[in-house]
Design an enzyme around this catalytic site. Sequence first.
Site, mmCIF file in Angstrom:
data_model
loop_
_atom_site.group_PDB
_atom_site.id
_atom_site.type_symbol
_atom_site.label_atom_id
_atom_site.label_comp_id
_atom_site.label_asym_id
_atom_site.label_seq_id
_atom_site.Cartn_x
_atom_site.Cartn_y
_atom_site.Cartn_z
ATOM 1 N N HIS A 12 0.755 -1.224 -0.071
ATOM 2 C CA HIS A 12 -0.022 -0.107 0.125
ATOM 3 C C HIS A 12 0.859 1.277 0.193
ATOM 4 O O HIS A 12 0.124 2.422 0.097
ATOM 5 C CB HIS A 12 -0.916 0.079 1.195
ATOM 6 C CG HIS A 12 -1.926 -0.944 1.218
ATOM 7 N ND1 HIS A 12 -2.071 -2.119 1.886
ATOM 8 C CD2 HIS A 12 -3.035 -1.197 0.379
ATOM 9 C CE1 HIS A 12 -3.039 -2.775 1.793
ATOM 10 N NE2 HIS A 12 -3.619 -2.366 0.843
ATOM 11 N N ASP A 15 10.127 -7.098 1.228
ATOM 12 C CA ASP A 15 10.314 -6.930 2.861
ATOM 13 C C ASP A 15 11.842 -6.570 2.966
ATOM 14 O O ASP A 15 12.585 -7.209 2.404
ATOM 15 C CB ASP A 15 9.797 -7.868 3.811
ATOM 16 C CG ASP A 15 9.486 -7.287 5.383
ATOM 17 O OD1 ASP A 15 8.864 -6.386 5.260
ATOM 18 O OD2 ASP A 15 9.661 -8.106 6.135
ATOM 19 N N GLY A 52 13.826 6.428 6.520
ATOM 20 C CA GLY A 52 14.150 5.327 7.633
ATOM 21 C C GLY A 52 15.644 5.635 8.000
ATOM 22 O O GLY A 52 15.978 6.599 8.610
ATOM 23 N N TYR A 53 16.627 4.447 7.860
ATOM 24 C CA TYR A 53 17.933 4.705 8.343
ATOM 25 C C TYR A 53 18.970 5.282 7.462
ATOM 26 O O TYR A 53 20.038 5.199 7.685
ATOM 27 C CB TYR A 53 18.434 3.213 8.743
ATOM 28 C CG TYR A 53 17.468 2.616 9.806
ATOM 29 C CD1 TYR A 53 17.737 2.817 11.168
ATOM 30 C CD2 TYR A 53 16.710 1.673 9.488
ATOM 31 C CE1 TYR A 53 17.005 2.335 12.208
ATOM 32 C CE2 TYR A 53 15.700 1.010 10.560
ATOM 33 C CZ TYR A 53 15.773 1.335 11.776
ATOM 34 O OH TYR A 53 15.187 0.935 12.861
ATOM 35 N N LYS A 106 21.499 6.242 -4.913
ATOM 36 C CA LYS A 106 21.082 4.967 -4.082
ATOM 37 C C LYS A 106 20.034 4.188 -4.840
ATOM 38 O O LYS A 106 20.316 2.682 -4.581
ATOM 39 C CB LYS A 106 19.959 5.593 -2.957
ATOM 40 C CG LYS A 106 19.337 4.421 -1.825
ATOM 41 C CD LYS A 106 18.412 4.917 -1.202
ATOM 42 C CE LYS A 106 17.612 3.740 -0.149
ATOM 43 N NZ LYS A 106 16.557 4.097 0.338
ATOM 44 N N HIS A 138 19.966 -2.282 -1.898
ATOM 45 C CA HIS A 138 19.556 -3.389 -1.691
ATOM 46 C C HIS A 138 18.205 -3.945 -2.319
ATOM 47 O O HIS A 138 18.114 -4.698 -2.968
ATOM 48 C CB HIS A 138 19.180 -3.726 0.077
ATOM 49 C CG HIS A 138 18.549 -2.752 0.481
ATOM 50 N ND1 HIS A 138 18.776 -1.448 0.698
ATOM 51 C CD2 HIS A 138 17.330 -2.655 1.377
ATOM 52 C CE1 HIS A 138 17.810 -0.616 1.189
ATOM 53 N NE2 HIS A 138 16.980 -1.609 1.703
HETATM 54 P P1 IMP Z 1 10.179 -2.290 4.349
HETATM 55 O O1 IMP Z 1 9.868 -3.795 4.674
HETATM 56 O O2 IMP Z 1 10.895 -1.896 3.113
HETATM 57 O O3 IMP Z 1 8.904 -1.410 4.657
HETATM 58 O O4 IMP Z 1 11.407 -1.720 5.429
HETATM 59 C C1 IMP Z 1 11.142 -1.764 6.748
HETATM 60 C C2 IMP Z 1 12.021 -0.758 7.434
HETATM 61 O O5 IMP Z 1 13.275 -0.930 7.211
HETATM 62 C C3 IMP Z 1 11.539 0.649 7.072
HETATM 63 O O6 IMP Z 1 10.444 1.112 7.661
HETATM 64 C C4 IMP Z 1 12.990 1.196 7.355
HETATM 65 O O7 IMP Z 1 13.033 1.514 8.572
HETATM 66 C C5 IMP Z 1 13.953 0.040 7.087
HETATM 67 N N1 IMP Z 1 14.451 0.084 5.592
HETATM 68 C C6 IMP Z 1 14.250 -0.754 4.818
HETATM 69 N N2 IMP Z 1 14.846 -0.198 3.664
HETATM 70 C C7 IMP Z 1 15.323 0.780 3.907
HETATM 71 C C8 IMP Z 1 16.097 1.767 2.978
HETATM 72 O O8 IMP Z 1 16.309 1.932 1.915
HETATM 73 N N3 IMP Z 1 16.613 2.927 3.718
HETATM 74 C C9 IMP Z 1 16.335 3.161 5.147
HETATM 75 N N4 IMP Z 1 15.741 2.438 5.694
HETATM 76 C C10 IMP Z 1 15.119 1.099 5.324
#
Ligand code: IMP
Length: 191
Positions: A8, A68, A149-150, A171, A176
Amino acid sequence: MKIIFATHNQNKVEELKQIVPSKYSLLSLNDIGCIKEIKETGSTLEENAQIKADYVRFKYGLDCFSDDSGLEIDALGGAPGVYSARYAGDQKNNDANIEKIWKELKGIKNPRAIFRSVIYVHLNQKKICFQGKVEGNIIYEKLGLEGFGYDPIFIPKGYKKTFAELGNTTKNKISHRALAIIQLVKLLERT
Ligand code: IMP
C-alpha cells in the site's frame, strides 16, 4: 505489461518506478481494490514477503510480487532486521528507532551493517524469491536529507556519504532493493 506490487506504500511504488523499465506498469494494492492491511506476522524478511505475495495470489488469483527489507547490524546480532520499521515501538518512529540503535551500540567504532531486501514473486504458477544486499557502516550522527528510515546513518561500503546524502539517483543504483528488483526485471525479461 502490468505487474502487481503487493504494497500500500505509494513511496515504495514511486521508488521502484525509477528502477523498473517503463514498459512495465506497476500497480499497487490500492490499484486492484485491496485496502486490507496485510499483517506482517513472520519472523524473517522472507516469511513477511511471502505472506504479502501469497495473500494477493490466493485472494485475487493474480501474479504479483512483494518485498520486505531491513537493516541488519552485526554488533546487535542482526537487529533490528525484520523489526526495522517498529524497532522502538509500534508507532514506527524513525528518530526513536535510530536513538535506540545508537544506545544499544554503545559507541562501538564503525559498526558494520547490511541493508537486505527480499522480493517474493508469484509468476506463471511458480514462486521465486530474490534478495539484494548492500554492506556499509552506521554513523553516530544523521547526515543528509533524502531517502527515509535509516538512510541518514548508513554509509554504503566504498562511499563517504550516507544514503540520505547520496540521494535517490545514486541510491537507486546500489541499494538492496534495487539489486533485488534488477533480478526480478531479468526474470520478467526471460518470461
Ligand atoms: P520495508 O519492509 O521496506 O517497509 O522496510 C522496513 C523498514 O526497514 C523501514 O521502515 C525502514 O526503517 C527500514 N528500511 C528498509 N529499507 C530501507 C532503506 O532503503 N533505507 C532506510 N531504511 C530502510
